[in-house]
Scaffold this motif. Structure first.
Motif, PDB file in Angstrom:
ATOM      1  N   CYS A   1       3.083  -5.075  -2.146  1.00  0.00           N
ATOM      2  CA  CYS A   1       2.782  -3.724  -1.653  1.00  0.00           C
ATOM      3  C   CYS A   1       3.088  -2.713  -2.761  1.00  0.00           C
ATOM      4  O   CYS A   1       3.959  -1.852  -2.621  1.00  0.00           O
ATOM      5  N   GLY A   2       2.377  -2.859  -3.896  1.00  0.00           N
ATOM      6  CA  GLY A   2       2.503  -1.900  -5.001  1.00  0.00           C
ATOM      7  C   GLY A   2       1.459  -0.815  -4.842  1.00  0.00           C
ATOM      8  O   GLY A   2       1.194  -0.362  -3.727  1.00  0.00           O
ATOM      9  N   LYS A   3       0.844  -0.411  -5.963  1.00  0.00           N
ATOM     10  CA  LYS A   3      -0.103   0.721  -5.911  1.00  0.00           C
ATOM     11  C   LYS A   3      -1.292   0.431  -4.996  1.00  0.00           C
ATOM     12  O   LYS A   3      -1.604   1.205  -4.100  1.00  0.00           O
ATOM     13  N   MET A   4      -1.951  -0.716  -5.223  1.00  0.00           N
ATOM     14  CA  MET A   4      -3.150  -1.008  -4.425  1.00  0.00           C
ATOM     15  C   MET A   4      -2.776  -1.417  -3.011  1.00  0.00           C
ATOM     16  O   MET A   4      -3.423  -1.007  -2.054  1.00  0.00           O
ATOM     17  N   GLY A   5      -1.727  -2.269  -2.885  1.00  0.00           N
ATOM     18  CA  GLY A   5      -1.317  -2.722  -1.557  1.00  0.00           C
ATOM     19  C   GLY A   5      -0.965  -1.547  -0.670  1.00  0.00           C
ATOM     20  O   GLY A   5      -1.395  -1.455   0.480  1.00  0.00           O
TER      21      GLY A   5
ATOM     22  N   ILE B   1       5.049  -8.928   2.516  1.00  0.00           N
ATOM     23  CA  ILE B   1       5.980  -9.645   1.639  1.00  0.00           C
ATOM     24  C   ILE B   1       6.045  -8.880   0.321  1.00  0.00           C
ATOM     25  O   ILE B   1       5.014  -8.718  -0.366  1.00  0.00           O
ATOM     26  N   ASP B   2       7.190  -8.364  -0.015  1.00  0.00           N
ATOM     27  CA  ASP B   2       7.384  -7.663  -1.299  1.00  0.00           C
ATOM     28  C   ASP B   2       8.882  -7.672  -1.591  1.00  0.00           C
ATOM     29  O   ASP B   2       9.677  -7.197  -0.774  1.00  0.00           O
ATOM     30  N   PRO B   3       9.286  -8.230  -2.743  1.00  0.00           N
ATOM     31  CA  PRO B   3      10.725  -8.390  -3.018  1.00  0.00           C
ATOM     32  C   PRO B   3      11.457  -7.064  -3.235  1.00  0.00           C
ATOM     33  O   PRO B   3      12.666  -6.995  -3.008  1.00  0.00           O
TER      34      PRO B   3
ATOM     35  N   ILE C   1      -3.935 -10.605  -0.549  1.00  0.00           N
ATOM     36  CA  ILE C   1      -3.125 -10.919  -1.728  1.00  0.00           C
ATOM     37  C   ILE C   1      -3.279  -9.786  -2.735  1.00  0.00           C
ATOM     38  O   ILE C   1      -4.359  -9.573  -3.284  1.00  0.00           O
ATOM     39  N   ALA C   2      -2.180  -9.038  -2.964  1.00  0.00           N
ATOM     40  CA  ALA C   2      -2.250  -7.838  -3.822  1.00  0.00           C
ATOM     41  C   ALA C   2      -1.100  -7.816  -4.816  1.00  0.00           C
ATOM     42  O   ALA C   2      -0.489  -6.771  -5.047  1.00  0.00           O
ATOM     43  N   VAL C   3      -0.793  -8.995  -5.384  1.00  0.00           N
ATOM     44  CA  VAL C   3       0.208  -9.047  -6.461  1.00  0.00           C
ATOM     45  C   VAL C   3      -0.526  -9.134  -7.801  1.00  0.00           C
ATOM     46  O   VAL C   3      -1.704  -9.463  -7.858  1.00  0.00           O
ATOM     47  N   LYS C   4       0.187  -8.842  -8.884  1.00  0.00           N
ATOM     48  CA  LYS C   4      -0.403  -8.939 -10.224  1.00  0.00           C
ATOM     49  C   LYS C   4      -0.770 -10.392 -10.510  1.00  0.00           C
ATOM     50  O   LYS C   4      -0.059 -11.309 -10.066  1.00  0.00           O
TER      51      LYS C   4
ATOM     52  N   SER D   1      -8.201 -11.843  -1.663  1.00  0.00           N
ATOM     53  CA  SER D   1      -7.458 -11.506  -2.885  1.00  0.00           C
ATOM     54  C   SER D   1      -8.114 -10.331  -3.590  1.00  0.00           C
ATOM     55  O   SER D   1      -9.335 -10.281  -3.716  1.00  0.00           O
ATOM     56  N   ILE D   2      -7.269  -9.404  -4.053  1.00  0.00           N
ATOM     57  CA  ILE D   2      -7.806  -8.281  -4.843  1.00  0.00           C
ATOM     58  C   ILE D   2      -7.345  -8.395  -6.296  1.00  0.00           C
ATOM     59  O   ILE D   2      -7.484  -7.445  -7.067  1.00  0.00           O
ATOM     60  N   ALA D   3      -6.788  -9.537  -6.675  1.00  0.00           N
ATOM     61  CA  ALA D   3      -6.218  -9.684  -8.016  1.00  0.00           C
ATOM     62  C   ALA D   3      -7.312  -9.777  -9.088  1.00  0.00           C
ATOM     63  O   ALA D   3      -8.222 -10.600  -8.975  1.00  0.00           O
ATOM     64  N   ALA D   4      -7.187  -8.963 -10.115  1.00  0.00           N
ATOM     65  CA  ALA D   4      -8.147  -9.020 -11.223  1.00  0.00           C
ATOM     66  C   ALA D   4      -7.999 -10.355 -11.943  1.00  0.00           C
ATOM     67  O   ALA D   4      -6.889 -10.814 -12.199  1.00  0.00           O
ATOM     68  N   GLY D   5      -9.119 -10.996 -12.254  1.00  0.00           N
ATOM     69  CA  GLY D   5      -9.096 -12.164 -13.130  1.00  0.00           C
ATOM     70  C   GLY D   5      -8.566 -13.448 -12.520  1.00  0.00           C
ATOM     71  O   GLY D   5      -8.434 -14.430 -13.236  1.00  0.00           O
TER      72      GLY D   5
ATOM     73  N   MET E   1     -12.712  -6.768  -5.627  1.00  0.00           N
ATOM     74  CA  MET E   1     -12.201  -5.866  -6.662  1.00  0.00           C
ATOM     75  C   MET E   1     -12.311  -4.437  -6.129  1.00  0.00           C
ATOM     76  O   MET E   1     -13.390  -3.854  -6.103  1.00  0.00           O
ATOM     77  N   PRO E   2     -11.193  -3.900  -5.650  1.00  0.00           N
ATOM     78  CA  PRO E   2     -11.202  -2.508  -5.190  1.00  0.00           C
ATOM     79  C   PRO E   2     -10.852  -1.571  -6.361  1.00  0.00           C
ATOM     80  O   PRO E   2     -10.758  -2.034  -7.505  1.00  0.00           O
ATOM     81  N   ASN E   3     -10.689  -0.294  -6.111  1.00  0.00           N
ATOM     82  CA  ASN E   3     -10.145   0.592  -7.150  1.00  0.00           C
ATOM     83  C   ASN E   3      -9.228   1.647  -6.521  1.00  0.00           C
ATOM     84  O   ASN E   3      -9.182   1.795  -5.296  1.00  0.00           O
ATOM     85  N   THR E   4      -8.462   2.324  -7.374  1.00  0.00           N
ATOM     86  CA  THR E   4      -7.367   3.159  -6.854  1.00  0.00           C
ATOM     87  C   THR E   4      -7.807   4.390  -6.056  1.00  0.00           C
ATOM     88  O   THR E   4      -6.990   4.883  -5.275  1.00  0.00           O
ATOM     89  N   PRO E   5      -9.044   4.907  -6.191  1.00  0.00           N
ATOM     90  CA  PRO E   5      -9.418   5.992  -5.267  1.00  0.00           C
ATOM     91  C   PRO E   5      -9.340   5.571  -3.785  1.00  0.00           C
ATOM     92  O   PRO E   5      -9.453   6.423  -2.886  1.00  0.00           O
TER      93      PRO E   5
END
Ligand SMILES: NC(=O)c1ccc[n+]([C@@H]2O[C@H](COP(=O)([O-])OP(=O)(O)OC[C@H]3O[C@@H](n4cnc5c(N)ncnc54)[C@H](OP(=O)(O)O)[C@@H]3O)[C@@H](O)[C@H]2O)c1
Length: 277
Positions: free
Chosen positions: A19-23, A43-45, A74-77, A104-108, A128-132
């Protein structure tokens, strides 16, 4: 109405991994859209204060055991993926009334990575979402694996549609170009604002005034392009009088910008390919 579409799409319970910026941007949109907090497990430590405040509203944080869920986001790096994602393996093959869909929204990180973790028959959608998305103005591109049903694609579209627009891709290979264009694109636009402000200051304005003018111009032109039925090219032509001031500026910008942007998007897409290896 988003609340109706989330419920109509069958999304009644959700797990969010990371649950960072995108989450956070997405969870904020889903809760505003009517997803009941009690149906959300995160789930976020290192939970942020914002996330802790959602716990007070009923969101479950870091449960010892995950309850079954319709969808796991899934929104972790990508670098954290092999450490973080196996936590969700318990959900594979489960889910109330249907099997859990993994989104999953993870790049790559390719779909095959998740198939190896959760089983080839597991429904997995890569997006692939984006921050807007944080202001409900994102755009997300989606592709599902063979195990994904049309109802599950609609579910993912409803979820990502709660924070912006969605488009479907024809192949996973296109995800690299999408990452280079719309995934990384907000940063290019922020830099455009910086560049225009610096240029305005160089032309004699105070830095504050130049920044205010640049920011409002990019935001306003973006809103106009979004609202208008005309293509961007026509909007540009409409505001460019022959031999006028805009024409003089575009004479400098246009020969440089397309090759520069082509290299920019190609570099980001190339990095996405590297991450996938
Ligand atoms: N930001 C963008 O513009 C953008 C656009 C499209 C897609 N994406 C994708 O979205 C994903 C998330 O990006 P982001 O910018 O939101 O990154 P972020 O702000 O770093 O968020 C990732 C979150 O995951 C948490 N985390 C770390 N290890 C974890 C674990 N083992 N289990 C659960 N959570 C864990 C992080 O906690 P800590 O902070 O404590 O490490 C952080 O809160 C990435 O895969 C990225 O490729 C991002």
């Amino acid at each position: 109405m988003v609340a109706t579409s989330l419920a109509e799409a069958g999304i009644d319970s959700l797990v969010l991994l990371g649950c960072g910026k995108m989450g956070r941007a997405m969870l904020e949109g889903w809760l505003k859209g009517g997803l009941p907090p009690a149906q959300v497990q995160v789930i976020d430590p290192c939970p942020s204060d914002w996330l802790k405040a959602r716990v007070a509203q009923g969101v479950t944080l870091n449960p010892a055991e995950l309850a079954p869920a319709t969808i796991a986001v899934i929104a972790v790096k990508p670098q954290m993926m092999t450490q973080a994602a196996p936590r969700l393996a318990v959900l594979a093959g489960q889910g109330p009334g249907t099997r859990t869909l993994f989104l999953s929204i993870a790049a790559g990180t390719p779909i095959a990575t998740f198939e190896a973790m959760f089983g080839a028959g597991t429904a997995i959608i890569r997006a692939m979402p984006n921050t807007p998305a944080a202001v409900g103005r994102g755009i997300a591109a989606l592709i599902g694996n063979d195990a994904t049903s049309e109802a599950q694609m609609a579910m993912a579209e409803a979820l990502l549609g709660a924070v912006g627009q969605t488009v479907r891709l024809d192949s996973e290979e296109q995800m690299h170009a999408v990452t280079g264009l719309s995934g990384s694109g907000p940063a290019y636009v922020f830099h455009l604002i910086e560049a225009m402000a610096a240029a305005g200051a160089a032309a004699g304005l105070t830095p504050d005034l130049a920044m205010r003018l640049a920011r409002a111009t990019v935001a306003g032109a973006g809103a106009l392009a979004d609202a208008s039925p005309e293509p961007a090219e026509q909007l540009r032509i409409d505001v460019t009088s022959p031999a006028g001031t805009t024409a003089a500026g575009l004479d400098v910008l246009m020969p440089e910008l397309v090759p520069l942007m082509t290299r920019t998007v190609a570099a980001a897409a190339g990095r996405s390919r590297e991450l996938a290896e």
